[in-house]
Design an enzyme around this catalytic site. Structure first.
Site, short mmCIF file in Angstrom:
data_model
loop_
_atom_site.label_atom_id
_atom_site.label_comp_id
_atom_site.label_asym_id
_atom_site.label_seq_id
_atom_site.Cartn_x
_atom_site.Cartn_y
_atom_site.Cartn_z
N ASP A 169 -11.50 73.79 77.96
CA ASP A 169 -11.00 73.65 79.34
C ASP A 169 -11.40 74.82 80.23
O ASP A 169 -11.00 74.86 81.41
CB ASP A 169 -9.49 73.45 79.33
CG ASP A 169 -9.13 72.05 78.83
OD1 ASP A 169 -9.84 71.11 79.20
OD2 ASP A 169 -8.16 71.90 78.07
N ASP A 227 -12.10 64.30 78.07
CA ASP A 227 -11.77 65.20 79.19
C ASP A 227 -12.89 66.20 79.46
O ASP A 227 -13.09 66.66 80.58
CB ASP A 227 -10.49 65.98 78.90
CG ASP A 227 -9.42 65.19 78.17
OD1 ASP A 227 -9.77 64.29 77.39
OD2 ASP A 227 -8.23 65.47 78.37
#
Ligand code: GLY
Length: 378
Positions: free
Chosen positions: A94, A156
């Site tokens: 992330d 993601d």
């Protein structure tokens, strides 16, 4: 008699989002909101994956308003993230979400050289997560001592690869782009099903690179269709096309977009999983709607004049419905902009609440509708 011309909904929505954020910044400042509970955004530690969305939204609204308080808070958030970047151990895939919307945004908007260095550092850590055998970017680190998740990759991460494309652009070194492209090729091959739905997680053998299985992750089941994951794929593939011009990314983004749009309910805002059985569907995920809408607006640009309206019209419908039916505009006791986001049903976390990424993508979508860039992923 003079009558005031009615504002169109987009202008009205922008003004309300700005006004609410100007109120919120006084309490949240350089904090890292994630989910709003009982009207107040809970603040997370800076290493949490959502840390970029609040400062990213502040930058978007600053661009449209020149309100220096918003810019100062965005810059303060970016500085606070230095501890995370230097600490290393908490960094996972992330990095893209976190430093694209902080340091890359700052560098694009202001030319700040320190921000550029931070963005490049983050890109280096992200590129280093690439598994050469499996051609994927590893998602997480062990959550608990001894856990082995070196073989997990998640959809993601499609939104994390723009940091790598941009790192190649600003450094002149193609290595980052090579990693991003290899990972997105894997997304096309292993994550996207023929009908345009996607897996959340794929498990590989990290030693040999063999694809072992698809996992349900934040969706209802391995073969269901988690709506936010679908939105990450739609937008991430469109961005990969933007950065590379590779036709397969555009074609796959369209396939995913058609699945997403074909499965929307009447008010254009998705349930949290498109394929959960009726009794488990219950909750909407407004954040998936907002993210997909912004991605669809970029897809409309990339698809060309003849096809643009196929994507732009539904994107507008989603954003308008979020504004009219999901907005918490007149509730001074609610810090969230957009209600009814759903973070993690299988773990029972943050269900049917405002989520900072829902707010972020709603504002980004509005900015796209108004032609008010730049957009930090590009
Ligand atoms: N795993 C990030 C998300 O909730 O979308």
């Amino acid at each position: 008699m003079k009558t005031e011309a009615a504002l169109d909904w987009k202008t009205e929505a922008w003004m309300k989002a700005l006004a609410k954020t100007q109120r919120n910044v006084k309490r949240i400042g350089d904090g890292f909101p994630h989910a709003s509970q009982n009207g107040r955004y809970e603040l997370e530690a800076p290493h949490w994956w959502t840390a970029g969305f609040w400062p990213g939204m502040l930058w978007l609204l600053y661009t449209g308003s020149r309100d220096e308080e918003l810019r100062a808070a965005a810059e303060a958030c970016e500085r606070r993230l230095d501890d995370v970047l230097n600490d290393y151990v908490r960094l996972d895939h992330d990095l893209g979400f976190m430093w694209t919307l902080t340091s890359m945004a700052s560098y694009k908007l202001t030319g700040n050289e320190t921000s550029k260095i931070r963005a490049l550092k983050a890109a280096n850590y992200l590129a280093a997560r690439f598994n050469i055998k499996g051609r994927y970017i590893r998602a997480w680190n062990p959550w608990i001592e001894g856990e082995d998740n070196a073989g997990l990759a998640i959809i993601d991460c499609s939104m994390n690869t723009p940091l790598l494309f941009l790192a190649s652009e600003i450094s002149g070194d193609p290595r980052y782009r090579h990693v991003a492209e290899a990972h997105m090729d894997t997304v096309v091959r292993d994550f996207v099903r023929p009908d345009g739905s996607v897996y959340h997680i794929i498990r590989y053998d990290p030693a040999t690179g063999e694809r072992l299985e698809g996992l349900g992750g934040q969706g209802y089941a391995p073969e269901s269709a988690w709506s936010r994951g679908t939105a990450w794929a739609l937008y991430g593939l469109t961005l990969a096309y933007h950065h590379t011009g590779k036709q397969i990314y555009l074609d796959t983004a369209k396939t995913v977009a058609h699945f997403f749009l074909a499965n929307l309910p009447e008010d254009h805002v998705p349930y949290w999983d498109f394929r959960a059985p009726d009794e488990a569907r219950i909750y909407r995920d407004s954040s998936a709607g907002a993210c997909a809408a912004s991605g669809l607006l970029l897809l409309a640009e990339k698809a060309g004049a003849v096809e643009a309206s196929i994507y732009r019209t539904p994107a507008q419908r989603i954003l308008e419905s979020l504004y009219r039916n999901y907005g918490a505009w007149d509730d001074d006791n609610e810090e969230g902009l957009i209600l009814h986001g759903t973070s993690h049903v299988p773990e029972g976390r943050n269900i049917d609440v405002p989520l900072i990424y829902g707010d972020y993508f709603f504002v980004e979508g509005l900015a796209r509708l108004q032609g008010q860039g730049p957009f930090y992923w590009e």
